[in-house]
Design a protein around this motif. Structure first.
Motif, PDB file in Angstrom:
ATOM      1  N   ALA A  84       0.797  -1.255   0.278  1.00 50.04           N
ATOM      2  CA  ALA A  84       0.128   0.250  -0.504  1.00 50.04           C
ATOM      3  C   ALA A  84       0.895   1.364  -0.205  1.00 50.04           C
ATOM      4  N   ARG A  85       1.636   1.165   1.247  1.00 51.03           N
ATOM      5  CA  ARG A  85       2.919   2.219   1.011  1.00 51.03           C
ATOM      6  C   ARG A  85       3.530   2.666  -0.373  1.00 51.03           C
ATOM      7  N   ALA A  86       4.067   1.807  -0.783  1.00 55.36           N
ATOM      8  CA  ALA A  86       5.055   1.596  -2.180  1.00 55.36           C
ATOM      9  C   ALA A  86       3.371   1.751  -3.416  1.00 55.36           C
ATOM     10  N   ALA A  87       2.667   1.905  -2.989  1.00 54.38           N
ATOM     11  CA  ALA A  87       1.892   2.537  -4.601  1.00 54.38           C
ATOM     12  C   ALA A  87       1.622   3.496  -4.322  1.00 54.38           C
ATOM     13  N   GLU A  88       1.537   3.936  -2.983  1.00 58.12           N
ATOM     14  CA  GLU A  88       1.082   5.682  -2.653  1.00 58.12           C
ATOM     15  C   GLU A  88       1.885   6.758  -2.803  1.00 58.12           C
TER      16      GLU A  88
ATOM     17  N   ALA B 176      -0.502  -6.878  -3.624  1.00 55.86           N
ATOM     18  CA  ALA B 176       0.028  -6.088  -5.112  1.00 55.86           C
ATOM     19  C   ALA B 176      -0.833  -5.974  -6.486  1.00 55.86           C
ATOM     20  N   VAL B 177      -1.267  -7.224  -6.932  1.00 54.24           N
ATOM     21  CA  VAL B 177      -2.663  -7.646  -7.568  1.00 54.24           C
ATOM     22  C   VAL B 177      -3.832  -6.353  -8.364  1.00 54.24           C
ATOM     23  N   PRO B 178      -4.010  -6.010  -7.255  1.00 60.49           N
ATOM     24  CA  PRO B 178      -5.115  -4.804  -7.349  1.00 60.49           C
ATOM     25  C   PRO B 178      -4.511  -3.854  -7.561  1.00 60.49           C
ATOM     26  N   HIS B 179      -3.442  -3.880  -7.678  1.00 65.87           N
ATOM     27  CA  HIS B 179      -2.908  -2.128  -8.496  1.00 65.87           C
ATOM     28  C   HIS B 179      -1.885  -2.172  -9.746  1.00 65.87           C
ATOM     29  N   LEU B 180      -2.039  -3.706 -10.038  1.00 65.06           N
ATOM     30  CA  LEU B 180      -1.336  -3.746 -11.400  1.00 65.06           C
ATOM     31  C   LEU B 180      -2.444  -3.464 -12.366  1.00 65.06           C
ATOM     32  N   ARG B 181      -1.658  -2.752 -13.436  1.00 61.17           N
ATOM     33  CA  ARG B 181      -2.763  -2.744 -14.501  1.00 61.17           C
ATOM     34  C   ARG B 181      -2.035  -3.389 -15.619  1.00 61.17           C
ATOM     35  N   PRO B 182      -2.415  -4.484 -16.964  1.00 67.78           N
ATOM     36  CA  PRO B 182      -1.676  -4.830 -17.932  1.00 67.78           C
ATOM     37  C   PRO B 182      -0.403  -4.253 -18.486  1.00 67.78           C
TER      38      PRO B 182
END
Length: 301
Positions: A127-131, A178-184
């Protein structure tokens, strides 16, 4: 250590590389510091040349303070990726050195220390990485634990549990978060080992986790491929890192570490980083569920 190659593209004889890199008998308590390792591993600080292959990518790398993780951070940064580094708090001094080298490439680098054995840390890390990065599209599950035990009767429950939590559970927790953050177009890369194929009798727990990582990689790769997310693994052979001197190997075996490979020597982290870059880049767009061996010639299936 012999003179390094000019960069990773320089034509050279791989059997002659690092010919003067002679590991000394030594020991450090876990988790150890690379700064105290003799000789120092080559992380590609002076040799890795980026060509923009990961420009604009947003990467999370665990076990990023030293060894293969640190070499991967340096390579990713020089290829244009912003990076979040995960590592144990005790490894802060090593991590800050790597972060500084990566920042010199002109990218953003964030450090988030913690213990991969803790599910809450792993979820919060993602979560912190994505933010921090403003998104996430590249995950490297590299952090690991390796401690040799001569007899299974001496392998206690706590070590067995710690090894699986560090090497396998953390990969599961991080991947799931992580999967919910990953786009194609996103990629996940897991670090397995030659130990998955040639398990040492003194590394029962470690080798078991690495075989599990192979199976996890192939299963989740099939699940995520229709979403456009690629999952692969890298299987290092004997590579000179601080893991080896923190009871990863018996001290008396260090002076012959890697000599049983066809190349007749141990590998260096700088020799692993290009494999991670290849699997992270669009060049490997049709590579899914693969375990790429970087073993000095040791045979993998």
């Amino acid at each position: 250590m012999s003179e390094p190659t000019r960069d990773q593209y320089t034509f050279t004889d791989p059997s002659k590389l690092y010919a003067d890199s002679d590991p000394k008998r030594q020991h450090q308590p876990e988790p150890g510091l690379e700064a105290k390792l003799d000789p120092k591993p080559d992380l590609g600080e002076e040799t890795y040349r980026g060509t923009g292959r990961l420009q604009g990518r947003k990467a999370l790398v665990t076990g990023a303070d030293s060894g293969i993780g640190a070499a991967t951070v340096i390579a990713f940064a020089r290829e244009g990726a912003d990076v979040v580094m995960a590592y144990l708090p005790e490894e802060e001094s090593d991590a800050q050195r790597i972060a500084s080298i990566a920042q010199d490439a002109g990218v953003q680098v964030f450090t988030i220390p913690g213990d991969l054995r803790e599910a809450e840390y792993c979820r919060d890390l993602v979560a912190r990485a994505a933010e921090s990065l403003g998104g996430l599209d590249l995950v490297v599950n590299n952090g690991g634990k390796q401690v040799y035990v001569e007899e299974i009767t001496e392998l206690d429950d706590e070590q067995f549990d710690d090894t699986f939590k560090t090497n396998v559970y953390a990969m599961f927790w991080i991947t799931k978060a992580a999967v919910p953050h990953l786009r194609p177009g996103s990629t996940i890369i897991n670090t397995t080992s030659i130990q998955a194929y040639e398990p040492s009798p003194i590394l029962v727990d470690y080798a078991s986790t690495k075989a599990t990582i192979n199976a996890f990689t192939k299963a989740i790769a099939q699940q995520l491929a229709p979403k456009g997310i690629r999952v692969n693994a890298v299987a290092p052979g004997p590579v000179w890192t601080v893991l080896q001197v923190t009871d990863g190997q018996p001290p008396e075996k260090l002076d012959e570490f890697g000599e049983d490979t066809p190349l007749g020597r141990m590998g260096q982290p700088a020799e692993l980083a290009p494999a991670f870059v290849f699997l992270a880049s669009a060049e490997s767009s049709y590579v899914i569920g693969e375990t790429l061996g970087v073993t000095g010639g040791k045979v993998t299936p």
